[in-house]
Design a protein around this motif. Structure first.
Motif, short mmCIF file in Angstrom:
data_model
loop_
_atom_site.label_atom_id
_atom_site.label_comp_id
_atom_site.label_asym_id
_atom_site.label_seq_id
_atom_site.Cartn_x
_atom_site.Cartn_y
_atom_site.Cartn_z
N ALA A 159 8.18 -2.59 10.24
CA ALA A 159 8.89 -1.95 9.26
C ALA A 159 8.42 -2.46 7.85
CB ALA A 159 10.16 -2.69 9.28
N ILE A 160 7.60 -3.45 7.78
CA ILE A 160 7.05 -3.98 6.39
C ILE A 160 6.01 -2.84 6.19
CG2 ILE A 160 5.92 -5.68 5.25
CD1 ILE A 160 7.96 -7.55 6.27
N LEU A 177 14.93 -4.93 3.00
CA LEU A 177 15.14 -5.52 4.21
C LEU A 177 16.11 -6.64 4.05
CD1 LEU A 177 11.49 -5.37 5.72
CD2 LEU A 177 13.58 -3.90 6.28
N HIS A 178 16.63 -6.88 2.69
CA HIS A 178 17.36 -7.94 2.70
C HIS A 178 16.78 -9.31 2.99
CE1 HIS A 178 20.65 -4.99 1.98
NE2 HIS A 178 20.21 -4.64 3.51
N ILE A 179 15.54 -9.59 2.37
CA ILE A 179 14.66 -10.84 2.49
C ILE A 179 14.08 -11.01 1.20
CG2 ILE A 179 14.55 -10.59 5.14
CD1 ILE A 179 11.67 -9.41 4.51
N LYS A 185 5.75 -11.61 1.73
CA LYS A 185 4.52 -12.10 1.76
C LYS A 185 3.95 -12.62 2.87
CE LYS A 185 4.24 -12.20 -3.27
NZ LYS A 185 3.94 -13.17 -4.73
N THR A 186 4.82 -13.60 3.47
CA THR A 186 4.53 -14.30 4.72
C THR A 186 4.43 -13.25 5.85
OG1 THR A 186 5.81 -16.28 3.93
CG2 THR A 186 5.29 -15.97 6.49
N HIS A 187 5.04 -12.37 5.79
CA HIS A 187 5.00 -11.26 7.14
C HIS A 187 3.52 -10.36 6.79
CE1 HIS A 187 8.70 -11.68 9.02
NE2 HIS A 187 9.45 -11.69 8.13
N VAL A 188 3.29 -10.13 5.35
CA VAL A 188 2.29 -9.33 5.20
C VAL A 188 0.94 -10.25 5.74
CG1 VAL A 188 0.58 -8.62 3.19
CG2 VAL A 188 3.16 -7.95 3.27
N LYS A 194 -3.00 -10.58 12.65
CA LYS A 194 -2.90 -9.92 13.67
C LYS A 194 -3.74 -8.68 13.82
CE LYS A 194 1.83 -11.40 14.62
NZ LYS A 194 3.16 -10.74 15.08
N LEU A 195 -3.98 -7.80 12.65
CA LEU A 195 -4.75 -6.69 12.91
C LEU A 195 -6.14 -6.86 12.35
CD1 LEU A 195 -2.22 -4.03 11.17
CD2 LEU A 195 -2.80 -4.60 13.51
N GLU A 196 -6.41 -8.05 11.85
CA GLU A 196 -7.69 -8.53 11.17
C GLU A 196 -8.25 -7.68 10.24
OE1 GLU A 196 -10.56 -8.50 14.45
OE2 GLU A 196 -9.78 -10.18 15.41
N ALA A 197 -7.06 -7.37 9.16
CA ALA A 197 -7.34 -6.64 8.11
C ALA A 197 -7.32 -7.40 6.87
CB ALA A 197 -5.80 -5.94 7.96
N ARG A 198 -8.13 -6.59 5.98
CA ARG A 198 -8.67 -7.18 4.73
C ARG A 198 -7.66 -7.08 3.64
NH1 ARG A 198 -13.11 -4.83 6.90
NH2 ARG A 198 -13.09 -3.29 5.47
N SER A 199 -7.05 -6.04 3.51
CA SER A 199 -6.03 -5.52 2.53
C SER A 199 -4.93 -4.82 3.16
CB SER A 199 -6.78 -4.76 1.33
OG SER A 199 -7.14 -3.59 2.10
N ARG A 200 -3.96 -4.52 2.04
CA ARG A 200 -2.91 -3.50 2.57
C ARG A 200 -3.39 -2.30 2.99
NH1 ARG A 200 2.02 -4.45 -1.74
NH2 ARG A 200 2.14 -6.91 -1.75
N GLN A 201 -4.38 -1.62 2.33
CA GLN A 201 -4.73 -0.28 2.69
C GLN A 201 -5.40 -0.45 3.91
OE1 GLN A 201 -5.16 -1.87 -0.16
NE2 GLN A 201 -3.69 -0.43 -1.42
#
Length: 215
Positions: A159-160, A177-179, A185-188, A194-201
């Motif tokens: 969802a995030i 999400l009422h958090i 930021k922790t979820h991000v 988990k995705l081995e991503a470097r940025s949001r995009q």
């Protein structure tokens, strides 16, 4: 010449016609009772011959052999029709079947196979050259559905990430999400890991490419 199975040949190429005559002559149960080189002549004269089997070439000088196939289907429904052609493409095969042909051989079929296929056709079979049969199989096969992707992300993380993909900020996502923004930021960070991503995009791109997010 007559035999147990009467055959009419519709073929304009003299060399091919002679080869078919020679093939038929090898089998005493097959009798050639008529030949035509033009579609118009075949349509005009084939009913009087009342053959058991009609062998039809598609490329005739005055038209398409499919016209002969349709005529036989309509006026001689008891006759079996075999297209014998150089055309080995799927559209030609499907057009012949739709017109009423019950068999389709390529012109390079050997003599023994040629005669056996005529017997099979007359017996109720539908002989088709193997390379052509593959066209039909491909067309009729149902694609195997892909198993849905197993997401490494939790529902909240998904969802995030979806909200991120829509352009929402950390504060906006927290309010939605009422958090707290800190929890977002922790979820991000967990999503990145988990995705081995470097940025949001990059995370959005990876998730979409794996089918974890809608496009």
């Amino acid at each position: 010449m007559t035999g147990n199975i009467s055959v009419v040949l519709v073929e304009d190429n003299p060399l091919h016609a002679q080869r078919y005559r020679d093939n038929l002559a090898l089998d005493p149960l097959l009798g050639l009772v008529g030949e035509f080189a033009l579609a118009a002549d075949a349509i005009a004269g084939i009913e009087a011959l009342a053959p058991d089997v009609v062998l039809v070439d598609l490329g005739l000088p005055d038209g398409n052999g499919l016209d002969v196939v349709r005529h036989v289907r309509t006026h001689l429904p008891q006759a079996a029709v075999m297209v014998v052609s150089i055309f080995g493409d799927e559209p030609s095969l499907l057009a012949a079947i739709e017109a009423g042909a019950t068999g389709y051989l390529l012109k390079d079929t050997g003599a023994s196979d040629f005669n056996q296929n005529i017997h099979a056709l007359r017996a109720g079979g539908s002989p088709i050259s193997p390379s052509l049969a593959r066209h039909l199989l491909r067309r009729l096969q149902t694609p195997v559905p892909k198993a849905p992707a197993v997401s490494p992300l939790s529902r909240r993380e998904t969802a995030i990430l979806d909200a991120i993909a829509q352009g929402s900020s950390v504060v906006e996502i927290g309010a939605l999400l009422h958090i707290s923004p800190l929890t977002v930021k922790t979820h991000v960070q967990n999503i990145y890991r988990k995705l081995e991503a470097r940025s949001r995009q990059h995370a959005v791109y990876l998730a979409r490419s794996r089918g974890l997010l809608s496009p």
